[in-house]
Scaffold this active site. Structure first.
Site, short mmCIF file in Angstrom:
data_model
loop_
_atom_site.label_atom_id
_atom_site.label_comp_id
_atom_site.label_asym_id
_atom_site.label_seq_id
_atom_site.Cartn_x
_atom_site.Cartn_y
_atom_site.Cartn_z
N LYS A 62 0.82 -1.30 0.04
CA LYS A 62 -0.02 0.09 -0.02
C LYS A 62 0.92 1.41 0.07
CE LYS A 62 -3.77 -2.46 2.18
NZ LYS A 62 -4.74 -2.84 3.21
N GLN A 106 -4.63 -1.07 9.37
CA GLN A 106 -4.49 -2.61 8.72
C GLN A 106 -4.94 -3.44 9.92
OE1 GLN A 106 -3.35 -3.41 5.79
NE2 GLN A 106 -4.02 -5.51 6.26
N ASP A 129 -10.73 3.48 3.66
CA ASP A 129 -11.18 1.78 3.26
C ASP A 129 -12.57 1.63 3.15
OD1 ASP A 129 -9.18 -0.18 3.28
OD2 ASP A 129 -8.80 -0.06 5.58
#
Ligand code: NAP
Length: 296
Positions: A62, A106, A129
């Site tokens: 990422k 995460q 997200d």
């Protein structure tokens, strides 16, 4: 536009890697435009707690992808011993930091931390997200804002290949908050007729055999036998499972499914790269939305 039921001469492989590269190019252009207008690039904070090896790989990818498109990435690597209060304090600082447009925590976080409480604490306007209940709510109400990355990736991949979802019988296997449920909402938004399967489903095979569009997000290697796939169906395999020999496989028995399906995503190289591409796109969307500029 292609139709979903087609003569089967072997499935078209949905090349998520190639489509994700195109999405990243578009995002890089938007990053440049944003920076020219507002004097700084969009920023994404990527937070990892602990050292789960799979998470470390995802986080590295990422951050690398951010750099490729010109998004400023802010790394926060916290020890496994981090308390919930400490993580919540970091989230608050990131919520207040003007340079940060997107915040990614995460998952999984250590068991001592309530993941829902942490996700709820992220400013919904910075929820790159798309996991915050507010953003799920907007999607449920047919006015998507920041969209959950993996389901959004399925929709963009289908669009890219001209797979028309409208009116199709779509089946989602898996009902998690981050994939299955928002996937059902995305398919509903695309005007499919949607069934969601989970551990309470009585006859999974019968449901799967009816699917003209099938999305599987269970997390068990080759859980759906390829023989269950309806000929000509579009199959989106979200699962990423590592076998003892190190090989990565999806949740669908790929070889047999590819012989029956009309379209199928490979694992790896399908929805993995699309998910990261959508994360980057969401970060730029968040940056513009925070400046009061509506997203196209
Ligand atoms: P999850 O939270 O564990 O959810 C799994 C879902 O599968 C649950 O809804 C569960 O049903 C259902 N399920 C489990 N066993 C089943 C069975 N025997 N029959 C029917 N349904 C069953 O998993 P997730 O976070 O959604 O992730 C799923 C997979 O996608 C994992 O392999 C993950 O690594 C992968 N993933 C990939 C990406 C990507 O970038 N490509 C992104 C996210 C996740 P219940 O609700 O009834 O428990």
């Amino acid at each position: 536009m292609s139709t979903v039921v087609k003569e089967n001469q072997g499935a078209v492989i949905l090349d998520g890697k190639a489509v994700a590269a195109k999405e990243r190019q578009k995002t890089a252009v938007r990053v440049g435009e944003f920076a020219a207008k507002f004097g700084r690039p969009p920023g994404l904070a990527v937070v990892q707690v602990g050292e789960d090896p799979a998470s470390t790989v995802y986080v590295r990818n990422k951050r690398k992808s951010c750099a490729e498109v010109g998004i400023a990435s802010f790394a926060h690597d916290l020890p496994e011993s981090t308390s919930e209060a400490e993580l919540l304090a970091l989230v608050k600082r990131l919520n207040d930091d003007e340079r940060v447009d997107g915040i990614l925590i995460q998952m999984p976080v250590p068991k001592s931390i309530d993941a829902d409480r942490v996700m709820d604490a992220v400013d919904p306007a910075k929820d790159a997200d798309g996991f915050h209940p507010m953003n799920t709510g907007y999607l449920a109400q047919k006015r998507p804002r920041l969209r959950p990355c993996t389901p959004y990736g399925v929709i963009r991949l289908a669009e890219h290949y001209g797979i028309d979802l409208k009116g199709k019988r779509a089946v989602v296997v898996g009902a998690s908050n981050i994939v299955g449920r928002p996937m059902a909402l995305e398919l509903l938004l695309a005007r499919s007729t949607v069934t969601v399967c989970h551990t309470g489903t009585r006859d999974l095979r019968a449901e799967v055999e009816r699917a003209e569009v099938l999305v599987v997000a269970v997390g068990r290697p080759e859980f759906i036998p390829g023989e269950w796939i309806r000929p000509g169906a579009a199959v989106f395999d979200v699962g990423i499972n590592r076998l003892p020999d190190g090989k990565l496989v999806g949740d669908v028995g790929y070889a047999a499914a590819a012989a029956r399906a009309g379209w199928i995503t490979p694992v790896p190289g399908g929805l993995g790269p699309m998910t990261i591409a959508m994360l980057l796109s969401n970060t730029v969307d968040a940056a513009y939305l925070r400046k009061g500029v509506p997203i196209a």
